[in-house]
Write an enzyme that holds these catalytic residues in place. Sequence first.
Site, PDB file in Angstrom:
ATOM      1  N   HIS A   1      -5.395  16.046   1.203  1.00  0.00           N
ATOM      2  CA  HIS A   1      -4.902  15.225   2.301  1.00  0.00           C
ATOM      3  C   HIS A   1      -4.356  16.115   3.411  1.00  0.00           C
ATOM      4  O   HIS A   1      -4.184  17.320   3.228  1.00  0.00           O
ATOM      5  CB  HIS A   1      -3.799  14.279   1.821  1.00  0.00           C
TER       6      HIS A   1
ATOM      7  N   THR B   1       2.797   4.380  -1.243  1.00  0.00           N
ATOM      8  CA  THR B   1       2.620   5.248  -2.407  1.00  0.00           C
ATOM      9  C   THR B   1       3.924   5.989  -2.722  1.00  0.00           C
ATOM     10  O   THR B   1       4.912   5.868  -2.013  1.00  0.00           O
ATOM     11  CB  THR B   1       1.483   6.255  -2.174  1.00  0.00           C
TER      12      THR B   1
ATOM     13  N   LYS C   1       1.326  14.812   4.473  1.00  0.00           N
ATOM     14  CA  LYS C   1       1.541  13.933   3.314  1.00  0.00           C
ATOM     15  C   LYS C   1       2.646  14.504   2.433  1.00  0.00           C
ATOM     16  O   LYS C   1       2.665  15.701   2.135  1.00  0.00           O
ATOM     17  CB  LYS C   1       0.253  13.761   2.516  1.00  0.00           C
TER      18      LYS C   1
ATOM     19  N   GLY D   1       0.813  -1.208   0.000  1.00  0.00           N
ATOM     20  CA  GLY D   1       0.000   0.000   0.000  1.00  0.00           C
ATOM     21  C   GLY D   1       0.845   1.257   0.000  1.00  0.00           C
ATOM     22  O   GLY D   1       0.308   2.364   0.051  1.00  0.00           O
TER      23      GLY D   1
END
Length: 247
Positions: A135, A80, A139, A78
């Site tokens: 977000h 990124t 992030k 997961g």
Amino acid sequence: MANFAVIGHQGRMGQALEQAIEQAGHHLAMGADVGTDLGGISDSGRASCDVIVDFSAPTALIANLNAAKAAGLPILIGTTGLDPAHFAAIKEASAHIPVLQTGNTSLGVTLLAHLVREAASKLGPDWDIEVLEMHHRHKVDAPSGTAKLLGEAAATGRGVDLADNMESGRDGHTGAREEGAIGFATLRGGSVAGDHSVILAGDEERITLSHSAENRMIFARGAVRGAEWLLGREAGRYSMNDVLGLT
């Protein structure tokens, strides 16, 4: 009950995963952080773990894939912010073990991407497509992995390559929007877990498909479901679409 190894265990997602694993009736057999020696996974293999879930960092991905291959364990990725070299490594690993890689483990986002692909396939290039995401302030990558996933869905629906049709970071005198472009806009602030919208804008009408994440537990629960689905699969590369049975 399955035994999970979680890489990125001390991060926010790692902590949510620990909770989701317990809620699903499974066991966290091993928690590792970025830079941790994964020899424990490689050496013990199936004796202690059944599946690996990786939410660490792109810099750790190659080592994590190598550990999964050495142990013969399925891995859900997961993480990124991946680049072409990472995707090449994922493809190579999938020849040996089951690998599920996704920019977002939410079941709702998975369905959203399916709807975006369907909408883009039915509407012509005269319908402009824009992907908007927001977000939390911490992030570090942009556009988000989910935004790219949605852009890829739109590009797939149109039968084009996203890399050749992507527009992002508009600033200054950019000129008119090119027909067929898939645009991206990024917002950052506060504690937003993740908001994504895909806008399909035609002449005098507009469709907006959107998803709001209220808590990162939705990603943790989706990751656990994806990891459950991976158990017993043949070596290969999989996505969350496979988990939901979407084509």
